[in-house]
Structure formats: C-alpha cells, structure tokens
Design a protein around this motif. Structure first.
Motif, PDB file in Angstrom:
ATOM      1  N   ILE A 130       0.892  -0.996   0.083  1.00 37.53           N
ATOM      2  CA  ILE A 130      -0.051  -0.183  -0.095  1.00 37.53           C
ATOM      3  C   ILE A 130       0.975   1.200  -0.027  1.00 37.53           C
ATOM      4  O   ILE A 130       0.588   2.512  -0.648  1.00 37.53           O
ATOM      5  N   ALA A 131       2.045   1.323   0.669  1.00 38.21           N
ATOM      6  CA  ALA A 131       2.904   2.286   0.686  1.00 38.21           C
ATOM      7  C   ALA A 131       4.359   1.791   0.962  1.00 38.21           C
ATOM      8  O   ALA A 131       4.450   0.550   1.430  1.00 38.21           O
ATOM      9  N   TRP A 132       5.379   2.321   0.248  1.00 36.79           N
ATOM     10  CA  TRP A 132       6.788   1.887   0.449  1.00 36.79           C
ATOM     11  C   TRP A 132       7.660   2.867   0.740  1.00 36.79           C
ATOM     12  O   TRP A 132       7.535   4.151   0.436  1.00 36.79           O
ATOM     13  N   ASP A 133       8.497   2.567   1.719  1.00 37.58           N
ATOM     14  CA  ASP A 133       9.459   3.666   2.416  1.00 37.58           C
ATOM     15  C   ASP A 133      10.597   3.657   1.521  1.00 37.58           C
ATOM     16  O   ASP A 133      11.263   2.575   1.383  1.00 37.58           O
ATOM     17  N   LEU A 134      11.236   4.944   1.095  1.00 37.31           N
ATOM     18  CA  LEU A 134      12.104   4.876   0.351  1.00 37.31           C
ATOM     19  C   LEU A 134      13.373   4.987   0.897  1.00 37.31           C
ATOM     20  O   LEU A 134      14.764   4.762   0.462  1.00 37.31           O
ATOM     21  N   GLY A 135      13.258   4.985   2.107  1.00 37.22           N
ATOM     22  CA  GLY A 135      14.420   5.248   3.346  1.00 37.22           C
ATOM     23  C   GLY A 135      15.100   3.656   3.545  1.00 37.22           C
ATOM     24  O   GLY A 135      16.178   3.293   3.274  1.00 37.22           O
ATOM     25  N   LEU A 168       5.229   5.886  -3.008  1.00 41.41           N
ATOM     26  CA  LEU A 168       6.474   5.879  -2.630  1.00 41.41           C
ATOM     27  C   LEU A 168       6.629   7.141  -1.713  1.00 41.41           C
ATOM     28  O   LEU A 168       6.048   8.273  -2.043  1.00 41.41           O
ATOM     29  N   LEU A 169       7.018   6.950  -0.335  1.00 35.23           N
ATOM     30  CA  LEU A 169       7.099   7.963   0.333  1.00 35.23           C
ATOM     31  C   LEU A 169       8.519   7.909   1.070  1.00 35.23           C
ATOM     32  O   LEU A 169       9.170   6.891   1.353  1.00 35.23           O
ATOM     33  N   PRO A 170       9.041   9.302   1.721  1.00 30.95           N
ATOM     34  CA  PRO A 170      10.254   9.139   2.157  1.00 30.95           C
ATOM     35  C   PRO A 170      10.738   8.565   3.311  1.00 30.95           C
ATOM     36  O   PRO A 170      11.795   7.945   3.569  1.00 30.95           O
TER      37      PRO A 170
END
Length: 196
Positions: A130-135, A168-170
């Motif tokens: 559902i969301a991916w952490d770019l960190g 994609l989220l930071p």
C-alpha cells in the motif's frame, strides 16, 4: 495480526488515495509498470515466478501472470493460511479456470487445483504493498502475511514490489517484522533498492 497504532492512519490514507486514483490513469500506470517488469533481466531469467493475484486498485498482475505462463514459466500464487498468519503458495496453470474468491475476497486457486510449492523455488517474487518507504524499502502496510513468507527466501532471491509512483514515501514508521524488497517497479522507474 496487530499493526502498530502509528501505521494505521498512514495505511488508511494511502489505501484511500490509491482507491481514488482514476481508473483510466491507474490502468495506464499499470501497463507501464508491467512493460518495465517484462524487460527486466530478473523477469526474463526467472523460471519460477511468485506473484500476488491483484484485486481492486492494486497494480494489476493478471496480464503478468498470463505472459509468464505463455513464456513457459512456473507461476506460484498465494493461498491464505489464516491459522499460521502466512500464505502458502500454489502453482497456477490456468488462471481463467482455476481461481475463485477466497480469504479477504482475493482470488486463490480452488481447492481442487492447489499444487503446493515451497516459495523457496521462486527466483522472482512480486510483492504487493500500500505504501513503500524510500528510506528502507519496506513493503506494504498490508497484513504481515508476506513478510512472514519473505523471511524464508534464499538471499539471492529477487523480491520486487509493484507500486504506483504515488505510493512511494520518504519515510514510514517501521516494525521489526518489516522485510525489505530488492527492487521496486513503478510507472516511472525501476529502483534497485540496494544501489540507491
């Protein structure tokens, strides 16, 4: 099956945003994601592919499954084992004749078509999210079923998240059970998560 309290609001927001993505734009983005995936060496060289069977606003995998079968690849899809909080994987031969709605309204092989195969046989594993952490490229915010299965893969197995760019989220809150993926394919790019 509990999620941390700080994840649930973000999960709900991201799921709502994905669901609100106009169908025409979502389908167009999905076709671009599929075309990127099909040209990857990791896809072309894999003889055994594991993938989720998409539903609702997820990145569509139905044509990916058909193309993989057309190319002679063995395709594994999850069947939910609720008691053990993890998927088991079954070889899919005929997506038009073998699938039916199962747990959580997700298409799964009908009981008479289940051919259990260890996920370890897969050389490429497509992961929903559902969301991916770019960190740290943690998947999902879905149930932790896939994390439980991904932990058992061999280190060389390629895990690849299929995602719209807007997912994609930071940075996202993480939990100890989150498992990183090696690659993410969006409509704009393919990210090698260990080279960024």
């Amino acid at each position: 099956m509990q999620r941390s309290d700080n994840k649930e609001p973000i999960r709900a927001l991201m799921l709502s945003a994905r669901d609100d993505f106009a169908e025409k734009d979502r389908l167009s983005a999905g076709r671009l994601i599929e075309s990127k995936l099909l040209t990857l060496d990791e896809f072309r060289s894999a003889t055994v592919l594991s993938t989720y069977v998409s539903k609702a606003s997820e990145v569509d995998t139905h044509d990916i499954i058909r193309e993989a079968l057309r190319l002679g690849k063995k395709v594994l899809v999850p069947v939910t084992d609720r008691d053990n909080r993890r998927p088991v994987f079954s070889e899919l031969v005929d997506p038009d004749g073998e699938l039916a709605l199962g747990t959580f309204g997700i298409l799964e092989p009908k009981p008479e078509f289940r051919r259990t195969v260890p996920l370890k046989q897969a050389e490429l594993v497509l992961v929903p999210g559902i969301a991916w952490d770019l960190g740290d490229y943690g998947p999902g915010y879905g149930l932790d079923y896939h994390d439980n299965a991904l932990r058992e893969l061999e280190p060389e197995t390629c895990t690849l998240g299929l995602s719209y760019e807007s997912q994609l989220l930071p940075r996202l809150p993480s939990e100890g059970h989150d498992v990183r993926v090696k690659m993410i394919a969006t409509e704009r790019r393919v990210i090698n998560c260990f080279e960024e």
